[in-house]
Design a protein around this motif. Structure first.
Motif, mmCIF file in Angstrom:
data_model
loop_
_atom_site.group_PDB
_atom_site.id
_atom_site.type_symbol
_atom_site.label_atom_id
_atom_site.label_comp_id
_atom_site.label_asym_id
_atom_site.label_seq_id
_atom_site.Cartn_x
_atom_site.Cartn_y
_atom_site.Cartn_z
ATOM 1 N N SER A 4 0.816 -1.217 0.000
ATOM 2 C CA SER A 4 0.000 0.000 0.000
ATOM 3 C C SER A 4 0.848 1.266 0.000
ATOM 4 O O SER A 4 0.374 2.338 -0.384
ATOM 5 C CB SER A 4 -0.937 0.007 1.214
ATOM 6 N N LYS A 5 2.134 1.143 0.436
ATOM 7 C CA LYS A 5 3.002 2.310 0.517
ATOM 8 C C LYS A 5 4.059 2.342 -0.589
ATOM 9 O O LYS A 5 4.862 3.272 -0.642
ATOM 10 C CB LYS A 5 3.713 2.323 1.876
ATOM 11 N N ALA A 6 4.062 1.331 -1.441
ATOM 12 C CA ALA A 6 5.092 1.237 -2.488
ATOM 13 C C ALA A 6 5.041 2.457 -3.397
ATOM 14 O O ALA A 6 3.968 2.913 -3.780
ATOM 15 C CB ALA A 6 4.902 -0.042 -3.291
ATOM 16 N N TYR A 7 6.235 2.962 -3.740
ATOM 17 C CA TYR A 7 6.296 4.173 -4.564
ATOM 18 C C TYR A 7 6.632 3.888 -6.021
ATOM 19 O O TYR A 7 6.817 4.804 -6.806
ATOM 20 C CB TYR A 7 7.297 5.169 -3.973
ATOM 21 N N ASP A 8 6.744 2.649 -6.400
ATOM 22 C CA ASP A 8 6.848 2.308 -7.823
ATOM 23 C C ASP A 8 6.232 0.930 -8.056
ATOM 24 O O ASP A 8 6.006 0.167 -7.120
ATOM 25 C CB ASP A 8 8.290 2.376 -8.346
ATOM 26 N N TYR A 9 5.953 0.657 -9.318
ATOM 27 C CA TYR A 9 5.220 -0.569 -9.639
ATOM 28 C C TYR A 9 6.006 -1.816 -9.279
ATOM 29 O O TYR A 9 5.430 -2.801 -8.797
ATOM 30 C CB TYR A 9 4.857 -0.600 -11.126
ATOM 31 N N LEU A 35 5.693 -2.507 -5.622
ATOM 32 C CA LEU A 35 4.316 -2.938 -5.370
ATOM 33 C C LEU A 35 4.125 -4.403 -5.749
ATOM 34 O O LEU A 35 3.594 -5.200 -4.972
ATOM 35 C CB LEU A 35 3.349 -2.053 -6.168
ATOM 36 N N THR A 79 9.209 3.730 6.455
ATOM 37 C CA THR A 79 9.279 3.707 5.001
ATOM 38 C C THR A 79 9.142 2.270 4.498
ATOM 39 O O THR A 79 9.301 1.314 5.270
ATOM 40 C CB THR A 79 10.619 4.273 4.518
ATOM 41 N N PRO A 80 8.869 2.093 3.195
ATOM 42 C CA PRO A 80 8.814 0.731 2.653
ATOM 43 C C PRO A 80 10.096 -0.065 2.910
ATOM 44 O O PRO A 80 10.029 -1.262 3.189
ATOM 45 C CB PRO A 80 8.577 0.965 1.158
ATOM 46 N N TYR A 94 16.899 -1.076 -2.906
ATOM 47 C CA TYR A 94 16.202 0.143 -2.493
ATOM 48 C C TYR A 94 16.814 0.843 -1.285
ATOM 49 O O TYR A 94 16.402 1.961 -0.950
ATOM 50 C CB TYR A 94 14.742 -0.180 -2.199
#
Length: 219
Positions: free
Chosen positions: A60-65, A68, A124-125, A184
């Protein structure tokens, strides 16, 4: 040096104690009392559910596909590879899912799950990923470190449990998690990740200790 390797070295003294914990050693030898293993299995349900929720929070918090997609795959892997094995195991050791659901999680169990979920909710993720990593990684390493003990093990239930964490699927899942952290975490505050990783590693040790001593609420 990759971030995960640095974290692994920082936690080495804790992990050595995990590998040598009486629960782990006796489980791999096949001499662990079934009462302790049944307790562990009952408690593990709460933890598996917590980890699946953690990866769902990560998604739900991922900032790229890509992140995710990988988070959802990790959640799916945790809910299938481990949970499917878990449900098969219940019948073999004379437990029902109703008994598991009606058992209150132990103090250490709740504390560990809350640590992971709060990190994934508020952090953060990448912090979320790091909080889950010691669980997956130690379970992959334990069979490698204790492989000689397996030769003495004549308990088919324990051997089947061990083989889950030696499987190609589990190793691929854990390796994916390690690679995600390395990808990451390059520009993240290392000391913050270290604190999270060390705390999760401590909880891993405490979870084994909880199971070996059949931990109860004091009041």
């Amino acid at each position: 040096m990759p971030v995960t390797q640095r974290l692994r070295e920082e936690a080495n003294s804790i992990w050595d104690k995990i590998f040598k914990h009486p629960f782990v050693v006796e489980l791999f030898k096949g001499s662990l009392p079934m009462e302790k293993f049944r307790y562990y299995v009952i408690q593990d349900y709460n933890f598996l559910i917590g980890m699946t929720k953690a990866f769902s929070l990560l998604a739900s918090k991922a900032y790229d596909y890509e992140l995710l997609r990988e988070a959802l795959m990790l959640a799916y892997g945790d809910a299938t590879i481990e949970m499917d094995n878990y449900l098969r195991l219940l019948d073999r050791i004379g437990l029902t899912i109703e008994e598991v659901l009606n058992t209150e999680p132990a103090p250490t169990n709740i504390a560990y799950v809350n640590h992971v979920l709060s990190t994934c909710s508020l952090g953060t993720p990448i912090e979320c990923l790091v909080s889950t990593l010691p669980c997956f990684w130690t379970y992959m390493e334990i069979p490698r470190v204790n492989k000689d003990l397996i030769m003495k093990n004549k308990n088919p239930v324990y051997l089947d449990w061990i083989n889950t964490y030696r499987s190609k699927e589990y190793i691929e899942l854990t390796t994916k998690l390690i690679n995600l952290v390395d990808k990451y975490a390059k520009h993240i505050d290392y000391n913050k990740l270290k604190r999270i990783f060390i705390l999760s590693s401590r909880y891993e040790y405490m979870f084994w200790d909880m199971a070996y001593n059949i931990e109860k609420w004091p009041i």
